[in-house]
Design a protein around this motif. Sequence first.
Motif, PDB file in Angstrom:
ATOM      1  N   LEU A  20      41.660  51.745  45.484  1.00  0.00           N
ATOM      2  CA  LEU A  20      42.027  52.189  44.027  1.00  0.00           C
ATOM      3  C   LEU A  20      42.793  51.032  43.318  1.00  0.00           C
ATOM      4  O   LEU A  20      42.569  50.713  42.162  1.00  0.00           O
ATOM      5  N   PRO A  21      44.137  50.551  44.012  1.00  0.00           N
ATOM      6  CA  PRO A  21      44.763  49.536  43.311  1.00  0.00           C
ATOM      7  C   PRO A  21      43.791  48.208  42.907  1.00  0.00           C
ATOM      8  O   PRO A  21      44.178  47.497  42.021  1.00  0.00           O
ATOM      9  N   GLN A  22      43.270  47.738  44.049  1.00  0.00           N
ATOM     10  CA  GLN A  22      42.241  46.732  43.684  1.00  0.00           C
ATOM     11  C   GLN A  22      41.360  46.866  42.584  1.00  0.00           C
ATOM     12  O   GLN A  22      41.167  46.077  41.654  1.00  0.00           O
ATOM     13  N   LEU A  23      40.598  47.927  42.340  1.00  0.00           N
ATOM     14  CA  LEU A  23      39.738  48.139  41.527  1.00  0.00           C
ATOM     15  C   LEU A  23      40.274  48.494  40.331  1.00  0.00           C
ATOM     16  O   LEU A  23      39.786  47.874  39.303  1.00  0.00           O
ATOM     17  N   SER A  24      41.704  48.756  40.181  1.00  0.00           N
ATOM     18  CA  SER A  24      42.216  48.999  38.942  1.00  0.00           C
ATOM     19  C   SER A  24      42.556  47.585  38.290  1.00  0.00           C
ATOM     20  O   SER A  24      42.449  47.493  37.023  1.00  0.00           O
ATOM     21  N   GLN A  25      43.177  46.773  39.099  1.00  0.00           N
ATOM     22  CA  GLN A  25      43.243  45.320  38.736  1.00  0.00           C
ATOM     23  C   GLN A  25      42.101  44.679  38.280  1.00  0.00           C
ATOM     24  O   GLN A  25      41.981  43.964  37.247  1.00  0.00           O
ATOM     25  N   ALA A  26      40.839  44.754  39.011  1.00  0.00           N
ATOM     26  CA  ALA A  26      39.753  44.259  38.579  1.00  0.00           C
ATOM     27  C   ALA A  26      39.220  44.764  37.277  1.00  0.00           C
ATOM     28  O   ALA A  26      38.799  44.092  36.299  1.00  0.00           O
ATOM     29  N   VAL A  27      39.086  46.054  37.009  1.00  0.00           N
ATOM     30  CA  VAL A  27      38.748  46.852  35.766  1.00  0.00           C
ATOM     31  C   VAL A  27      39.672  46.577  34.721  1.00  0.00           C
ATOM     32  O   VAL A  27      39.141  46.091  33.707  1.00  0.00           O
ATOM     33  N   ALA A  28      40.920  46.456  34.932  1.00  0.00           N
ATOM     34  CA  ALA A  28      41.930  46.087  33.951  1.00  0.00           C
ATOM     35  C   ALA A  28      41.297  44.736  33.170  1.00  0.00           C
ATOM     36  O   ALA A  28      42.126  44.375  32.163  1.00  0.00           O
ATOM     37  N   SER A  29      41.002  43.909  34.025  1.00  0.00           N
ATOM     38  CA  SER A  29      40.789  42.477  33.251  1.00  0.00           C
ATOM     39  C   SER A  29      39.396  42.235  32.682  1.00  0.00           C
ATOM     40  O   SER A  29      39.096  41.161  32.179  1.00  0.00           O
ATOM     41  N   ILE A  30      38.638  43.319  32.573  1.00  0.00           N
ATOM     42  CA  ILE A  30      37.293  43.103  32.039  1.00  0.00           C
ATOM     43  C   ILE A  30      37.248  43.943  30.591  1.00  0.00           C
ATOM     44  O   ILE A  30      38.116  44.549  30.266  1.00  0.00           O
ATOM     45  N   GLN A  31      36.437  43.455  29.656  1.00  0.00           N
ATOM     46  CA  GLN A  31      36.624  43.800  28.328  1.00  0.00           C
ATOM     47  C   GLN A  31      36.066  45.062  28.255  1.00  0.00           C
ATOM     48  O   GLN A  31      34.824  45.679  29.245  1.00  0.00           O
TER      49      GLN A  31
END
Length: 289
Positions: A20-31
């Motif tokens: 979950l933390p990895q995915l949150s970082q990834a998702v936070a960076s896309i438009q």
Amino acid sequence: MSKHICTRWAFDLGSWRPTLPQLSQAVASIQPEERARLMKFHFIDDFLSSLIGRLLMRKYVSTCSGLQPPEVKFARDVRGKPYWVREGNDRPPLSFNVSHQGSLVLLAGITGESSDPDFGIGTDVMKIEYSGGKSLPEFFRLMKSKFSTEEWSYIGRPHHDEREQVKAFMRHWCLKEAYVKELGVGITVDLQRISFSVDTTRSLETDVSPLIGTSLRCHDKPMENWHFEEHLLQEDYCAAIAFRNCLPPEHGRFKFLQVEQLLVKSEDSELEEVIAYCQKALLKPYKRS
Ligand code: COA
Ligand code: MG
């Protein structure tokens, strides 16, 4: 021809089960519009392939432009091809393209000089396997119209066994796709009039990839401003890169990145809406568990 710098990155989804933390970082960076698009995928495999593609694009443009990753803005043209919204002339012109299939995601990118910005790159990757419902001969019969006579005489060479035929097919498919993806025109091109001749003197398997002896004729005219690389990845994927009006200074291989190299720390990854989005995404099923 001006100076170009070429980047070839790959990511293996088989090596990553997101937390979950990895995915949150990834998702936070896309438009936001990309988040909405991704959520429509049924399988998490497709969600992650496309997400990793977005992260590769952002890392690539940020690295080449010197902008911070959150400052990089992407848009899509009318046919859906993503591009970098480059503001001002003080950043280098560049071209990139992403492709994903099976467990691989690739990005090929090339930078140039502002004085000579008319160049571009396209890429495609395919697993060397046939997994359709029809028999292979039936599939080939349907696909034949997308290839020139010369191409087909190579793909279907009688002494090619099935595996060799599938490989020859996939190599040509990747080349056509890479070409079409540089143009960004989707499938509106008459593919039969785009004829590739691959390097038959060398083998993808035994050579240190890539092969660079491929040439292209369109409507019987040699296309001398185009160059191609053919790569073999993880033994059973073939990939092609199409270069228009540019030539990479060296023909290197794809470099596999780890997920940590794509994630950027940001406070947005702690936002409630981002966490909720990721929890929902993590409930999507895997194709193969
Ligand atoms: N041109 C170039 N790149 C595009 C694009 C376009 N019009 N539209 C999207 N892309 C980029 C995006 O980054 C996309 O990733 P996303 O879907 O996660 O946003 C990525 O290319 C998709 O490439 P790939 O993974 O190789 O997908 P594909 O091979 O299924 O599709 C298309 C490639 C969409 C560009 C298009 O060529 C297509 O629909 N092809 C259909 C197949 C066909 O008939 N090919 C004939 C070749 S023989
Ligand atoms: Mg493809």
